[in-house]
Design a protein around this motif. Structure first.
Motif, mmCIF file in Angstrom:
data_model
loop_
_atom_site.group_PDB
_atom_site.id
_atom_site.type_symbol
_atom_site.label_atom_id
_atom_site.label_comp_id
_atom_site.label_asym_id
_atom_site.label_seq_id
_atom_site.Cartn_x
_atom_site.Cartn_y
_atom_site.Cartn_z
ATOM 1 N N GLU A 198 -6.591 6.490 -11.893
ATOM 2 C CA GLU A 198 -6.316 5.645 -13.060
ATOM 3 C C GLU A 198 -4.812 5.444 -13.255
ATOM 4 O O GLU A 198 -4.348 4.350 -13.553
ATOM 5 N N ALA A 199 -4.055 6.523 -13.030
ATOM 6 C CA ALA A 199 -2.611 6.484 -13.244
ATOM 7 C C ALA A 199 -1.918 5.555 -12.251
ATOM 8 O O ALA A 199 -0.742 5.232 -12.404
ATOM 9 N N LEU A 200 -2.650 5.105 -11.216
ATOM 10 C CA LEU A 200 -2.051 4.234 -10.204
ATOM 11 C C LEU A 200 -2.230 2.761 -10.519
ATOM 12 O O LEU A 200 -1.695 1.901 -9.815
ATOM 13 N N VAL A 201 -2.972 2.473 -11.576
ATOM 14 C CA VAL A 201 -3.233 1.064 -11.890
ATOM 15 C C VAL A 201 -1.941 0.265 -12.126
ATOM 16 O O VAL A 201 -1.792 -0.832 -11.584
ATOM 17 N N PRO A 202 -0.957 0.804 -12.881
ATOM 18 C CA PRO A 202 0.277 0.014 -13.065
ATOM 19 C C PRO A 202 0.991 -0.325 -11.752
ATOM 20 O O PRO A 202 1.430 -1.467 -11.580
ATOM 21 N N VAL A 203 1.069 0.630 -10.834
ATOM 22 C CA VAL A 203 1.777 0.333 -9.568
ATOM 23 C C VAL A 203 0.960 -0.663 -8.730
ATOM 24 O O VAL A 203 1.516 -1.511 -8.037
ATOM 25 N N CYS A 204 -0.376 -0.607 -8.852
ATOM 26 C CA CYS A 204 -1.213 -1.615 -8.180
ATOM 27 C C CYS A 204 -0.889 -3.006 -8.710
ATOM 28 O O CYS A 204 -0.739 -3.961 -7.944
ATOM 29 N N ALA A 223 0.836 -1.203 0.000
ATOM 30 C CA ALA A 223 0.000 0.000 0.000
ATOM 31 C C ALA A 223 0.870 1.251 0.000
ATOM 32 O O ALA A 223 0.594 2.223 -0.698
ATOM 33 N N PHE A 224 1.940 1.190 0.775
ATOM 34 C CA PHE A 224 2.849 2.328 0.887
ATOM 35 C C PHE A 224 3.376 2.751 -0.489
ATOM 36 O O PHE A 224 3.464 3.929 -0.806
ATOM 37 N N GLN A 225 3.687 1.759 -1.333
ATOM 38 C CA GLN A 225 4.235 2.072 -2.657
ATOM 39 C C GLN A 225 3.201 2.749 -3.553
ATOM 40 O O GLN A 225 3.527 3.659 -4.313
ATOM 41 N N VAL A 226 1.939 2.297 -3.449
ATOM 42 C CA VAL A 226 0.875 2.911 -4.243
ATOM 43 C C VAL A 226 0.596 4.327 -3.722
ATOM 44 O O VAL A 226 0.463 5.273 -4.490
#
Ligand code: ZN
Ligand code: ZN
Length: 330
Positions: free
Chosen positions: A207-213, A145-148
């Motif tokens: 939306e831009a967080l989908v890759p890191v998820c 979670a921290f990374q996202v």
């Protein structure tokens, strides 16, 4: 301490890498004249497993304050998991030693096993790093979670930088650029920034967080109708129940929690549980904002430091306390 187990996360990972290298070497030096696609696929699978293990090792270190901490970590459960995994890798490598002696075609199942072990090793490294991270930060987000969350903050800083740059443009051009950005936000299902007077509306593109998820875990189907995100760092499940049930005309539209919002704010499950807990990021902001003596509001918004026990509880909370918030739909 004398007589204790000298193993560390680093030493066990090194032994696992050695076992992979040995298997790879057997194949490299084998007579390739009779080889078919299965043998080459096996080489590729072993190389990939070794590369991924190294890459993970290098990427985990900075997340837990450096290679020294990660390499020398001796968290009991991490050592236990890695030791079990080492046994599996040793057993796996033995296949190739036997094959080299006996000759003949390679068993195509082994390449699939190499791939499975690669995944298991990846998750074991994620969990080992998460435990170090958690030991230092009691009761906070899981390392996944921290990374996202960190990426979200970076995106937000970038958005603010762009906004500052825009504010230096002549007014007519500012309006034009804002309109373009609002339209883009609308298409992503987000509120336009011009309406975002409230601090809580600082919605960056989730939306831009989908890759890191996708980099910290995986989405899975759960049963017939449910969907889940499973975090590689804590094995916690975040469950979206009953995706197919559409709200009827009489019920007000249900708040739908966009996955990156939940993933960025999850806490590792408690021992014996399987669902990740979720912290409300909006309540976090409230408690920071309103820490005055008149704390009625604080009580109203206060959440358990361990967060909500399921996505459904978090969703209900959003409906009760933050309905004024623009919560993007899936
Ligand atoms: Zn997690
Ligand atoms: Zn809240």
């Amino acid at each position: 301490s004398g007589g204790g187990d000298p193993a560390t996360v680093g030493s066990l990972l090194a032994t696992i890498a050695t076992s992979l290298t040995e298997a790879l070497r057997i194949l490299m030096f084998a007579d390739k004249r009779q080889w078919g696609p299965d043998e080459f696929e096996q080489i590729r699978a072993l190389e990939e497993a070794l590369d991924d293990a190294k890459k993970d090792f290098q990427e985990m270190a900075p997340l837990v304050h450096g290679q020294f901490y990660y390499q020398n970590d001796r968290t009991t459960i991490s050592l236990l998991e890695l030791r079990k995994l080492l046994e599996k890798f040793t057993f796996h490598s033995q296949n190739f030693k036997d094959w080299a002696r006996q000759g003949g075609p390679i068993n195509p199942i082994w390449a699939r096993e190499t791939g499975q072990l690669k995944q298991e090793l990846h998750r074991a490294q994620c969990r080992a790093a998460r435990r170090i991270f958690a030991a230092e930060q009691e009761g906070s987000r899981c390392l996944g979670a921290f990374q996202v969350h960190r990426q979200q903050k970076r995106n937000e800083a970038e958005r603010q930088r762009r906004q500052r740059a825009r504010s230096e443009l002549p007014p007519w051009q500012q309006q034009h650029e804002q309109a373009v950005e609002d339209e883009a936000a609308r298409q992503r299902g987000e509120p336009p920034q011009t309406a975002a007077a409230h601090s809580l509306c600082r919605s960056t593109s989730l939306e831009a967080l989908v890759p890191v998820c996708n980099a910290v875990g995986r989405f899975e189907r759960l049963g017939e109708h449910d969907a889940a995100f499973v975090c590689d760092f804590c094995d916690g499940f975040i469950v979206w129940p009953d995706l197919q049930r559409l709200p009827s005309a009489r019920t007000p539209p249900k708040v739908v929690v966009f996955p990156p919002l939940a993933i960025a704010n999850h806490v590792a499950p408690e021992p014996g549980e399987w669902q990740a807990h979720i912290l409300c990021p909006y309540c976090d902001e409230y408690t920071y904002l309103d820490q005055g003596e008149d704390s009625e509001e604080d009580v109203k918004y206060a959440q358990d430091e361990k967060g909500f026990t399921s996505l459904e509880k978090f969703r209900e909370h959003l409906e009760w306390y933050h309905t004024a918030l623009p919560v993007p739909a899936i």
